[in-house]
Design a protein around this motif. Structure first.
Motif, PDB file in Angstrom:
ATOM      1  N   ALA A  50       0.197   1.456   3.880  1.00 55.22           N
ATOM      2  CA  ALA A  50       1.266   1.040   4.959  1.00 55.22           C
ATOM      3  C   ALA A  50       0.366   0.135   5.947  1.00 55.22           C
ATOM      4  N   VAL A  51      -0.635   0.728   6.433  1.00 56.21           N
ATOM      5  CA  VAL A  51      -1.691   0.324   7.493  1.00 56.21           C
ATOM      6  C   VAL A  51      -2.021  -1.119   7.109  1.00 56.21           C
ATOM      7  N   ALA A  54       0.295  -3.927   6.818  1.00 50.09           N
ATOM      8  CA  ALA A  54       0.501  -4.181   8.216  1.00 50.09           C
ATOM      9  C   ALA A  54      -0.294  -5.003   8.576  1.00 50.09           C
ATOM     10  N   GLU A  55      -1.648  -4.806   8.432  1.00 51.59           N
ATOM     11  CA  GLU A  55      -2.695  -5.757   8.935  1.00 51.59           C
ATOM     12  C   GLU A  55      -2.662  -6.988   8.171  1.00 51.59           C
ATOM     13  N   GLN A  56      -2.409  -6.827   6.759  1.00 51.86           N
ATOM     14  CA  GLN A  56      -2.115  -8.303   5.943  1.00 51.86           C
ATOM     15  C   GLN A  56      -1.108  -9.088   6.673  1.00 51.86           C
ATOM     16  N   LYS A  57       0.091  -8.559   7.069  1.00 56.25           N
ATOM     17  CA  LYS A  57       0.967  -9.389   7.631  1.00 56.25           C
ATOM     18  C   LYS A  57       0.582 -10.083   8.986  1.00 56.25           C
ATOM     19  N   VAL A  58      -0.273  -9.181   9.867  1.00 55.71           N
ATOM     20  CA  VAL A  58      -0.753  -9.633  10.966  1.00 55.71           C
ATOM     21  C   VAL A  58      -1.593 -10.968  10.831  1.00 55.71           C
TER      22      VAL A  58
END
Length: 240
Positions: A50-51, A54-58
């Motif tokens: 999940a982390v 999220a980093e990839q999305k950012v």
């Protein structure tokens, strides 16, 4: 007796075999139990995923924003280049037109006298007036306008002009040569009797469209007749 001994041995072997099989099953079950993941480990893996997601999305959002900024900058630069190209194209066209005009207009010359026929005093007036030299002797290039008395430079270059004025004593003769709205030189003479004459001339650097004329001074009087005493002349010396 022998039969009893045989059965006793057979029972012993079976018992040992059964115990061995049960022991083996326990070992296999223990290995399978050891290989199955713990629920806590699964949650940890999910949290890490999940982390990472999220980093990839950012990162994707940042790259998308950066890409949009670069596209906007590129569009602005393209507009500026188009505008510069249009300005340079217009400037080049103007320069080409001027060069073509200079190639065509290599000879400019005119001479004119004040009156076409008869004799006439002009002046005095309470303001300056532009003298209209109506009798045109030469007008190569048609730069002089006999209806206004104004010479208009067709090309940028050095021109030479001369003007001569004539009159009779009692009232001074005087005239200015003008370039556009600027006074260049004056011709002036005063006497209480007899005939009067004055003249002057100048070589001027003119831009295309500049105008040269002769204006009668306030309170002065000039004269001309079929002898053509009062004249205005000019010609192009060379282009610039």
């Amino acid at each position: 007796m022998e039969i009893m001994v045989f059965f006793s041995l057979l029972l012993l072997v079976c018992s040992v075999s059964t115990n061995q099989t049960e022991a083996d099953n326990e070992i296999v079950e223990q290995q399978i139990s050891n290989q199955q993941p713990c629920p806590q480990d699964i949650h940890a893996v999910l949290r890490e995923m999940a982390v990472s997601l999220a980093e990839q999305k950012v990162r994707m959002a940042f790259l998308e924003k950066e890409n949009q900024a670069q596209v906007a900058k590129l569009k602005t630069e393209i507009k500026q280049l188009k505008l510069q190209f249009k300005e340079q194209e217009a400037k080049l066209e103007t320069e080409i037109d001027q060069l073509e005009l200079q190639c065509k207009v290599k000879q400019v010359a005119f001479s004119a006298s004040l009156l076409d026929q008869g004799g006439l005093f002009i002046g005095p007036f309470n303001t300056q007036i532009t003298l209209i030299f109506k009798r045109v002797v030469t007008n190569i290039g048609n730069a002089y306008n006999p209806h206004t008395g104004i010479f208009t430079a067709p090309v940028r270059g050095v021109y030479h002009f001369e003007f001569h004025i004539f009159g009779h004593g009692g009232t001074p003769v005087g005239a200015y040569m003008f370039r556009n709205g600027d006074k260049i030189f004056i011709a002036y003479e005063h006497s209480t009797s007899g005939e009067l004459s004055a003249s002057n001339g100048a070589s001027l650097l003119l831009e295309a469209g500049d105008q040269v004329s002769v204006r009668l001074l306030t309170g002065r009087r000039i004269y001309d007749n079929q002898a053509h005493h009062t004249t205005f002349s000019g010609h192009l010396i060379f282009t610039m």
